[in-house]
Scaffold this active site. Structure first.
Site, PDB file in Angstrom:
ATOM      1  N   VAL A  33       0.833  -1.197   0.000  1.00 37.27           N
ATOM      2  CA  VAL A  33       0.000   0.000   0.000  1.00 37.27           C
ATOM      3  C   VAL A  33       0.871   1.253   0.000  1.00 37.27           C
ATOM      4  O   VAL A  33       0.623   2.201  -0.750  1.00 37.27           O
ATOM      5  CB  VAL A  33      -0.951   0.002   1.225  1.00 37.27           C
ATOM      6  N   ASP A  34       1.897   1.275   0.831  1.00 41.15           N
ATOM      7  CA  ASP A  34       2.777   2.432   0.960  1.00 41.15           C
ATOM      8  C   ASP A  34       3.396   2.805  -0.389  1.00 41.15           C
ATOM      9  O   ASP A  34       3.344   3.956  -0.816  1.00 41.15           O
ATOM     10  CB  ASP A  34       3.865   2.112   1.990  1.00 41.15           C
ATOM     11  N   SER A 122      -0.894  -3.728   8.566  1.00 35.88           N
ATOM     12  CA  SER A 122      -0.003  -4.764   9.114  1.00 35.88           C
ATOM     13  C   SER A 122      -0.283  -6.187   8.643  1.00 35.88           C
ATOM     14  O   SER A 122       0.442  -7.105   9.015  1.00 35.88           O
ATOM     15  CB  SER A 122       0.025  -4.747  10.651  1.00 35.88           C
ATOM     16  N   THR A 123      -1.324  -6.399   7.821  1.00 34.47           N
ATOM     17  CA  THR A 123      -1.653  -7.783   7.427  1.00 34.47           C
ATOM     18  C   THR A 123      -0.910  -8.259   6.187  1.00 34.47           C
ATOM     19  O   THR A 123      -1.084  -9.399   5.781  1.00 34.47           O
ATOM     20  CB  THR A 123      -3.169  -7.955   7.196  1.00 34.47           C
ATOM     21  N   TYR A 126       4.004  -7.063   7.050  1.00 33.26           N
ATOM     22  CA  TYR A 126       4.276  -7.087   8.489  1.00 33.26           C
ATOM     23  C   TYR A 126       3.737  -8.340   9.172  1.00 33.26           C
ATOM     24  O   TYR A 126       3.904  -8.521  10.375  1.00 33.26           O
ATOM     25  CB  TYR A 126       3.745  -5.834   9.160  1.00 33.26           C
TER      26      TYR A 126
END
Length: 171
Positions: A33-34, A122-123, A126
């Site tokens: 996403v980032d 975070s899924t 991470y």
């Protein structure tokens, strides 16, 4: 609260007031996403993130925190960057993950945003287990949002499995 929804789609295409970025602590882009938000949003996002690093966050944004920048070329008004925790088998970091959602909503409220789109923080890289991440995310949003705060809070999920996990939690 307004409407809490889950949709399958690309978060970079959401026409909302604020898109939440699952950022890394550097705020300077990365994968998932980032990376997608930084690529599609353009140089103005990177420029503001560099300014944040040079001023308020010289050591990076801590996990659970949130900060806003312009949305650049995205169809949103703002990007709210939040840093999710890396999942750990030996340490419970659930409070940090919930904080990502609460703090992002607090920033959105300060900005005057009425519509907010979240990814599944975070899924991905991470490693947070998807169903547990969905449980924490939906509960944190439901607890943090008052009746009049937002018109819509939307979870935007990239694949069917993620969408189904969040949709089940929302009901």
């Amino acid at each position: 609260m307004g409407v809490l929804t889950a949709v399958r789609g690309d978060i970079t295409g959401q026409e909302v007031d604020a898109v939440v970025n699952a950022a890394n602590s550097s705020l300077l882009g990365g994968g998932g996403v980032d990376g997608a938000i930084h690529r599609r949003g353009g140089k103005s996002i990177v420029r503001e993130c560099r300014e944040l690093r040079a001023s308020a966050y010289p050591d990076g944004l801590p996990a659970g925190g949130a900060v806003a920048t312009t949305a650049g070329l995205l169809p949103a008004r703002w990007v709210i960057h939040t840093v999710g925790p890396v999942w750990s088998r030996t340490e419970d970091r659930s409070a940090q993950l919930a904080s990502c959602y609460r703090e992002s909503l607090a920033v959105a409220r300060e900005l005057g945003a009425r519509t907010v789109a979240f990814p599944a923080v975070s899924t991905g890289a991470y490693g947070w287990p998807l169903d547990d991440g969905a449980r924490i995310a939906v509960a944190a949003v439901q607890e943090a949002v008052g009746k009049e705060d937002f018109d819509e809070v939307r979870f935007v999920l990239f694949d069917d499995r993620s969408y189904e996990s969040f949709a089940r939690r929302i009901g």
